[in-house]
Design a protein around this motif. Structure first.
Motif, PDB file in Angstrom:
ATOM      1  N   TYR A 190       0.831  -1.200   0.000  1.00  0.00           N
ATOM      2  CA  TYR A 190       0.000   0.000   0.000  1.00  0.00           C
ATOM      3  C   TYR A 190       0.870   1.257   0.000  1.00  0.00           C
ATOM      4  CZ  TYR A 190      -4.436   2.455   0.725  1.00  0.00           C
ATOM      5  OH  TYR A 190      -5.550   3.238   0.572  1.00  0.00           O
ATOM      6  N   PHE A 191       1.976   1.228   0.719  1.00  0.00           N
ATOM      7  CA  PHE A 191       2.925   2.345   0.661  1.00  0.00           C
ATOM      8  C   PHE A 191       3.391   2.568  -0.780  1.00  0.00           C
ATOM      9  CE2 PHE A 191       3.912   2.592   5.285  1.00  0.00           C
ATOM     10  CZ  PHE A 191       4.019   3.974   5.378  1.00  0.00           C
ATOM     11  N   PHE A 192       3.780   1.492  -1.421  1.00  0.00           N
ATOM     12  CA  PHE A 192       4.245   1.578  -2.798  1.00  0.00           C
ATOM     13  C   PHE A 192       3.144   2.118  -3.710  1.00  0.00           C
ATOM     14  CE2 PHE A 192       4.571  -0.534  -6.977  1.00  0.00           C
ATOM     15  CZ  PHE A 192       5.776  -0.012  -7.409  1.00  0.00           C
ATOM     16  N   PHE A 193       1.946   1.606  -3.551  1.00  0.00           N
ATOM     17  CA  PHE A 193       0.794   2.051  -4.346  1.00  0.00           C
ATOM     18  C   PHE A 193       0.549   3.544  -4.139  1.00  0.00           C
ATOM     19  CE2 PHE A 193      -3.758   3.043  -4.059  1.00  0.00           C
ATOM     20  CZ  PHE A 193      -4.167   2.786  -5.349  1.00  0.00           C
ATOM     21  N   TYR A 194       0.597   3.964  -2.878  1.00  0.00           N
ATOM     22  CA  TYR A 194       0.275   5.364  -2.564  1.00  0.00           C
ATOM     23  C   TYR A 194       1.312   6.311  -3.160  1.00  0.00           C
ATOM     24  CZ  TYR A 194      -1.604   9.200   0.279  1.00  0.00           C
ATOM     25  OH  TYR A 194      -2.184  10.362   0.699  1.00  0.00           O
ATOM     26  N   ILE A 195       2.578   5.969  -3.018  1.00  0.00           N
ATOM     27  CA  ILE A 195       3.628   6.853  -3.536  1.00  0.00           C
ATOM     28  C   ILE A 195       3.596   6.914  -5.058  1.00  0.00           C
ATOM     29  CG2 ILE A 195       6.128   7.115  -3.734  1.00  0.00           C
ATOM     30  CD1 ILE A 195       6.368   6.021  -0.911  1.00  0.00           C
ATOM     31  N   VAL A 196       3.378   5.771  -5.715  1.00  0.00           N
ATOM     32  CA  VAL A 196       3.292   5.773  -7.175  1.00  0.00           C
ATOM     33  C   VAL A 196       2.111   6.615  -7.643  1.00  0.00           C
ATOM     34  CG1 VAL A 196       2.848   4.310  -9.178  1.00  0.00           C
ATOM     35  CG2 VAL A 196       4.474   3.569  -7.445  1.00  0.00           C
ATOM     36  N   MET A 197       0.969   6.483  -6.965  1.00  0.00           N
ATOM     37  CA  MET A 197      -0.211   7.262  -7.356  1.00  0.00           C
ATOM     38  C   MET A 197       0.014   8.753  -7.137  1.00  0.00           C
ATOM     39  SD  MET A 197      -2.395   5.237  -8.687  1.00  0.00           S
ATOM     40  CE  MET A 197      -3.833   6.309  -8.752  1.00  0.00           C
ATOM     41  N   LYS A 198       0.781   9.119  -6.123  1.00  0.00           N
ATOM     42  CA  LYS A 198       1.094  10.536  -5.928  1.00  0.00           C
ATOM     43  C   LYS A 198       1.842  11.091  -7.132  1.00  0.00           C
ATOM     44  CE  LYS A 198       2.688  12.326  -2.118  1.00  0.00           C
ATOM     45  NZ  LYS A 198       1.716  13.407  -1.825  1.00  0.00           N
ATOM     46  N   TYR A 199       2.839  10.362  -7.595  1.00  0.00           N
ATOM     47  CA  TYR A 199       3.615  10.853  -8.734  1.00  0.00           C
ATOM     48  C   TYR A 199       2.811  10.806 -10.031  1.00  0.00           C
ATOM     49  CZ  TYR A 199       7.953  11.439  -6.157  1.00  0.00           C
ATOM     50  OH  TYR A 199       8.908  11.887  -5.298  1.00  0.00           O
ATOM     51  N   LEU A 200       1.930   9.823 -10.178  1.00  0.00           N
ATOM     52  CA  LEU A 200       1.080   9.777 -11.361  1.00  0.00           C
ATOM     53  C   LEU A 200       0.101  10.941 -11.404  1.00  0.00           C
ATOM     54  CD1 LEU A 200       0.254   5.947 -11.650  1.00  0.00           C
ATOM     55  CD2 LEU A 200       1.839   7.295 -13.047  1.00  0.00           C
ATOM     56  N   ASN A 201      -0.223  11.494 -10.242  1.00  0.00           N
ATOM     57  CA  ASN A 201      -1.141  12.626 -10.159  1.00  0.00           C
ATOM     58  C   ASN A 201      -0.396  13.948  -9.991  1.00  0.00           C
ATOM     59  OD1 ASN A 201      -4.196  11.696  -9.923  1.00  0.00           O
ATOM     60  ND2 ASN A 201      -2.939  10.168  -8.871  1.00  0.00           N
ATOM     61  N   LYS A 202       0.880  13.971 -10.424  1.00  0.00           N
ATOM     62  CA  LYS A 202       1.692  15.188 -10.450  1.00  0.00           C
ATOM     63  C   LYS A 202       1.983  15.748  -9.055  1.00  0.00           C
ATOM     64  CE  LYS A 202       1.223  14.891 -14.898  1.00  0.00           C
ATOM     65  NZ  LYS A 202       2.320  14.309 -15.710  1.00  0.00           N
ATOM     66  N   GLU A 203       1.921  14.905  -8.047  1.00  0.00           N
ATOM     67  CA  GLU A 203       2.325  15.320  -6.709  1.00  0.00           C
ATOM     68  C   GLU A 203       3.786  14.909  -6.495  1.00  0.00           C
ATOM     69  OE1 GLU A 203      -2.164  14.460  -4.904  1.00  0.00           O
ATOM     70  OE2 GLU A 203      -0.383  13.700  -3.871  1.00  0.00           O
ATOM     71  N   ARG A 204       4.324  15.272  -5.362  1.00  0.00           N
ATOM     72  CA  ARG A 204       5.703  14.907  -5.090  1.00  0.00           C
ATOM     73  C   ARG A 204       5.855  14.548  -3.613  1.00  0.00           C
ATOM     74  NH1 ARG A 204       8.771  19.058  -2.763  1.00  0.00           N
ATOM     75  NH2 ARG A 204       7.634  21.026  -2.509  1.00  0.00           N
ATOM     76  N   VAL A 205       6.944  13.880  -3.329  1.00  0.00           N
ATOM     77  CA  VAL A 205       7.277  13.517  -1.956  1.00  0.00           C
ATOM     78  C   VAL A 205       8.511  14.304  -1.564  1.00  0.00           C
ATOM     79  CG1 VAL A 205       7.941  11.646  -0.394  1.00  0.00           C
ATOM     80  CG2 VAL A 205       6.309  11.203  -2.241  1.00  0.00           C
ATOM     81  N   ARG A 206       8.460  14.968  -0.422  1.00  0.00           N
ATOM     82  CA  ARG A 206       9.558  15.816   0.001  1.00  0.00           C
ATOM     83  C   ARG A 206      10.811  15.006   0.335  1.00  0.00           C
ATOM     84  NH1 ARG A 206       7.094  20.796   3.662  1.00  0.00           N
ATOM     85  NH2 ARG A 206       6.109  21.906   1.907  1.00  0.00           N
ATOM     86  N   ILE A 207      11.941  15.689   0.257  1.00  0.00           N
ATOM     87  CA  ILE A 207      13.230  15.044   0.518  1.00  0.00           C
ATOM     88  C   ILE A 207      13.270  14.443   1.921  1.00  0.00           C
ATOM     89  CG2 ILE A 207      15.716  15.401   0.727  1.00  0.00           C
ATOM     90  CD1 ILE A 207      14.710  15.421  -2.122  1.00  0.00           C
ATOM     91  N   LEU A 208      12.745  15.167   2.894  1.00  0.00           N
ATOM     92  CA  LEU A 208      12.761  14.680   4.269  1.00  0.00           C
ATOM     93  C   LEU A 208      12.003  13.363   4.387  1.00  0.00           C
ATOM     94  CD1 LEU A 208      13.711  15.349   7.145  1.00  0.00           C
ATOM     95  CD2 LEU A 208      11.510  16.502   7.514  1.00  0.00           C
ATOM     96  N   THR A 209      10.886  13.267   3.702  1.00  0.00           N
ATOM     97  CA  THR A 209      10.107  12.018   3.721  1.00  0.00           C
ATOM     98  C   THR A 209      10.869  10.894   3.048  1.00  0.00           C
ATOM     99  OG1 THR A 209       8.066  13.316   3.661  1.00  0.00           O
ATOM    100  CG2 THR A 209       7.898  10.983   3.130  1.00  0.00           C
ATOM    101  N   TRP A 210      11.555  11.207   1.953  1.00  0.00           N
ATOM    102  CA  TRP A 210      12.364  10.190   1.286  1.00  0.00           C
ATOM    103  C   TRP A 210      13.490   9.708   2.201  1.00  0.00           C
ATOM    104  CZ3 TRP A 210      11.167   7.103  -2.325  1.00  0.00           C
ATOM    105  CH2 TRP A 210      10.342   7.479  -3.377  1.00  0.00           C
ATOM    106  N   ILE A 211      14.065  10.606   2.978  1.00  0.00           N
ATOM    107  CA  ILE A 211      15.111  10.194   3.927  1.00  0.00           C
ATOM    108  C   ILE A 211      14.536   9.232   4.952  1.00  0.00           C
ATOM    109  CG2 ILE A 211      16.654  11.011   5.751  1.00  0.00           C
ATOM    110  CD1 ILE A 211      17.022  13.587   4.129  1.00  0.00           C
ATOM    111  N   PHE A 212      13.357   9.568   5.485  1.00  0.00           N
ATOM    112  CA  PHE A 212      12.712   8.669   6.448  1.00  0.00           C
ATOM    113  C   PHE A 212      12.411   7.314   5.806  1.00  0.00           C
ATOM    114  CE2 PHE A 212      10.816  12.635   8.642  1.00  0.00           C
ATOM    115  CZ  PHE A 212      11.979  12.794   9.363  1.00  0.00           C
TER     116      PHE A 212
END
Length: 799
Positions: free
Chosen positions: A696-718
């Motif tokens: 579900y994490f993978f699904f959610y992050i992929v859907m964010k990028y497919l919908n032109k959203e982004r994940v912040r650097i701090l979140t990627w570090i976590f």
């Protein structure tokens, strides 16, 4: 005078032997024959019902007790050889052939060996004197058989009877030839080292064969219980086949201890498998024994201080960096800031609904003041009715936004999110208190009975402290507790910045802080219950160790779904109802993991996956009702007339592909379960929850990028830190140190020595890494949608 007393005592003993042995048969009169024999020599004699041998041996060595070995191929069941060994203060008797009772029946042995018990304390005092006279050992052998039977007897001192620390000893035993040795704590002072604790020692036993035996630790007093029938009557004991160990403290045995080895006639007690052993092959077990000093108290202090300092440093470094980054990149979350910076944007609330299949847009009538004047309950029920009406119209068509599924008043959502916290706290109290009480009772039973098979410890790295037999595995759960507290503090600080209800009604992902608090409490309780489980780990209480792992995995999935579906998310009661069913299945899987149970579980598992996939695919708008079925029917007909292939074309291609991959993974786990039937069902069930959470994490992050959203650097570090901790934790988890799904003897084959600071083993390292990994996972959830913190609900897509 002393010589006269000794002669008188010998005469009394001989007379008593004659009187006692006459009673074997009314028609048989024994002729006593007194023979004085040498030790360390095989003596072969003939005997029948007319002869009684009284064999006299002179024992001069007080440091090594005598070991009597006797063999006879002619003795039979109806007329066995009766052997009585007499010392000045001790009497020991047995017969030949010797029958050793086992779970699969009695086994006959024609050779026996017994070690006579000496008063170790008395001999220790006498060993320092001069002119010590020898003691006499009388061995009486008789039979009621009228046919001559030959036997061979040998008396010699037990080899390396007094064991020295850190020295490896090799010897052999059989069911009819037990053996025991003496260890004296006081002699260790000459070997003392600064980094060792000779007041507490670790006994290690290894063998290359699978013959089952009992290892017993007994006080230095006579008699010594060295038969399979009585070896468990005193001290500490455990079953061993290939590897075993016991931690022994001088407080329990101030004058030293006997370590007794008794082989069993079959292996049922070690394997719980009823397999007949061949009577032709001798059951001789080769054993390696070593007694090592335990770690010093300095090592306890160093390990505890190092652990607390490491967690404290993590608090300081992580807390400083996180709050610094949050302050540096944060924007005010209140309506005044929005009005000052974007006066023209989103002056009214836009609600996207679908009045037809093509969809239309309409404006939500009413100002913020009007909405605030409505009570929370009225707002909730009015909006829920509207959502229920709209969702069937929107089914399978259109691209909804968060305005469609975030229509409840934020105060309502806050109240509902806090229900998760209240439920977790309630479960923690009513579930945790009986657990603590039960494991304390287990520890007391272990201390009182000495039955080491009761608890599945890693005996080669189990450091006791006070009444606790395995302090290090309990203390290593401190990471869960302290990191859970840290996450609660971070959540509280974050909630303080989100006080503007009007802002949350229009902008950003609804946070639901009650859910985050529930996660932090669940992490704390995982540490408490895991520590409780490690007080006395066993098959009957393993579910204590994993219960709140289920809670955390489910809360993560629910929180991810709640981000985009705040109004139609599962309630706290439904969520914890599912968890209750999961824990019930885990308990049944432990005790009744048969084919019927696995078939039932796989059916429920696959149906649940399909149901959740449909709910996620249709964004919670799908339900089994006449209107929904009728609506889907009209859609299929409409798609067919527009083109037959359109029926097969998914409405949401990206969501369909990702959910298909998720179902393939779950079906793979289901087929694995059908093929393997894993014995450790709770771990398999936890694997399902954790795997779906990751999917579900993978699904959610992929859907964010497919919908032109982004994940912040701090979140990627976590996320990267969480992944690294998870991989490292799983690596150490695979290095088992116990296995409660097996028997205690089989579990000890996994025992390993400490890896870190001479105090922690691989499972302790798993505790630290998994706690850190879960903490970073929670931080990912907390910051995953920070890029949308100032985005209007009408621009946030639902997926």
């Amino acid at each position: 005078m002393t010589q006269h007393c000794d002669n008188t005592m010998s005469g009394v003993i001989l007379l008593t032997l004659v009187i006692l042995t006459i009673g074997f048969s009314k028609n048989v009169a024994f002729t006593p024959i007194l023979l004085q024999l040498e030790t360390n020599v095989n003596n072969t004699l003939q005997i029948n019902n007319t002869i009684e041998y009284i064999l006299q041996f002179n024992i001069t060595d007080f440091q090594e007790p005598p070991r009597i070995w006797i063999q006879s191929e002619d003795a039979n069941i109806t007329s066995p050889l009766m052997i009585v060994a007499r010392q000045p203060k001790e009497v020991l008797s047995w017969q030949l052939p010797l029958f050793v009772e086992g779970d699969l029946g009695d086994v006959k042995f024609m050779t026996t060996a017994r070690i006579l018990c000496y008063d170790i304390l008395k001999n220790r005092r006498l060993s320092g004197k001069t002119n010590i006279q020898s003691e006499q050992l009388f061995l009486t052998i008789s039979t009621v058989s009228s046919v001559n039977a030959s036997f061979t007897v040998n008396v010699k001192n037990q080899e390396f009877f007094q064991i020295k620390p850190s020295v490896m000893y090799n010897f052999s035993i059989s069911p009819s030839e037990p053996s025991y040795f003496f260890y004296n704590f006081s002699t260790n002072l000459t070997f003392a080292a600064k980094d060792s604790n000779y007041e507490t020692v670790i006994l290690e036993v290894e063998s290359k064969d699978d013959i089952c035996m009992t290892v017993s630790i007994q006080n230095v007093s006579c008699p010594v219980f060295d038969t399979d029938q009585d070896v468990t009557f005193r001290g500490f004991y455990e079953t061993v086949n290939r590897r075993g160990g016991i931690t022994i403290s001088k407080n329990n045995f101030p004058y030293g201890f006997y370590v007794v080895f008794v082989a069993k006639s079959d292996d049922y007690d070690c394997t719980k498998a009823r397999v007949l052993t061949s009577s032709d092959s001798p059951r001789v077990k080769d054993i390696s024994l070593i007694i090592k000093p335990s770690i010093a108290y300095r090592d306890y202090v160093n390990a505890v201080i190092f652990t607390l300092c490491a967690i404290g440093a993590f608090y300081i470094i992580f807390g400083f960096l996180f709050f610094f980054c949050s302050i540096k990149k944060s924007q005010p979350r209140h309506m005044d800031y929005i009005q000052e910076n974007d006066m023209q944007a989103h002056s009214s609330r836009i609600v996207r609904t679908s009045a037809t299949d093509q969809g239309t847009e309409m404006t939500n009538i009413g100002t913020e003041a009007a909405l605030d004047s409505i009570s929370v309950d009225e707002t909730e029920y009015d909006i829920v009715d509207e959502i229920e009406h709209v969702k069937e119209i929107r089914l399978c068509r259109g691209y909804p936004y968060l305005t469609d599924l975030a229509r409840k008043d934020p105060r309502v959502l806050k109240q509902k999110s806090y229900l998760y916290l209240y439920n977790v706290l309630t479960i923690a109290i009513f579930y945790g208190l009986p657990v603590v009480q039960l494991v304390i009772a287990y520890q007391r039973i272990l201390n009182e009975t000495g039955q080491q098979d009761l608890c599945y410890y890693n005996f080669l790295c189990a450091h006791p402290l006070g009444l606790l037999s395995d302090f290090n595995h309990i203390f290593s759960n401190i990471g869960y507790i302290l990191l859970g507290v840290l996450f609660v503090i971070i959540t509280y600080n974050r909630e303080l910045t989100h006080r503007d209800i009007n802002f949350d009604r229009h902008y950003g992902i609804p946070q639901h802080y009650g859910m985050f608090y529930a996660m932090g409490v669940a992490l704390i309780m995982e540490g408490v219950l895991s520590g409780s489980y490690h007080v006395c780990p066993s098959q009957s209480n393993f579910q204590f160790d994993s219960s709140f792992m289920y809670v955390m995995a489910v809360l993560c999935m629910v929180k991810l779904y709640q981000n985009r579906h705040p109004d139609i998310n599962a309630s706290a009661y439904a969520t914890f109802g599912v968890l209750a069913i999961a824990i019930l299945l885990g308990m049944i899987g432990i005790f009744e993991g048969n084919t019927v149970f696995w078939s039932f579980f796989i059916v429920i598992y696959i149906l649940t996956c399909l149901y959740l996939s449909i709910k996620i695919y249709y964004m919670g708008c799908w339900s089994i009702s006449k209107s929904s079925v009728r609506h889907i029917y009209h859609i299929i007909i409409s798609d067919f007339w527009s083109g037959p292939l359109n029926v097969l074309k998914p409405c949401y291609l990206a969501r369909f592909v990702l959910l298909s991959l998720g179902n393939v993974c779950n079906w793979g786990l289901a087929f694995f379960a059908i093929y393997k039937h894993p014995k450790n069902f709770p771990v398999f069930l936890l694997t399902i929850f954790m795997a779906n959470t990751l999917l579900y994490f993978f699904f959610y992050i992929v859907m964010k990028y497919l919908n032109k959203e982004r994940v912040r650097i701090l979140t990627w570090i976590f996320l990267v830190m969480s992944t690294l901790c998870a991989i490292a934790a799983l690596y150490f988890f695979t290095f088992k140190v116990i296995s409660w799904s097996k028997t205690p003897a089989e579990s000890r084959q996994f025992n390993r020595e400490c890896l870190l600071l001479r105090f922690y083993d691989s499972h302790d390292i798993w505790h630290f890494l998994s706690a850190t990994g879960m903490f970073f996972t929670f931080m990912v959830l907390l910051t995953l949608d920070d890029d949308l913190s100032h985005t209007h609900h009408s621009k946030i897509p639902v997926f």
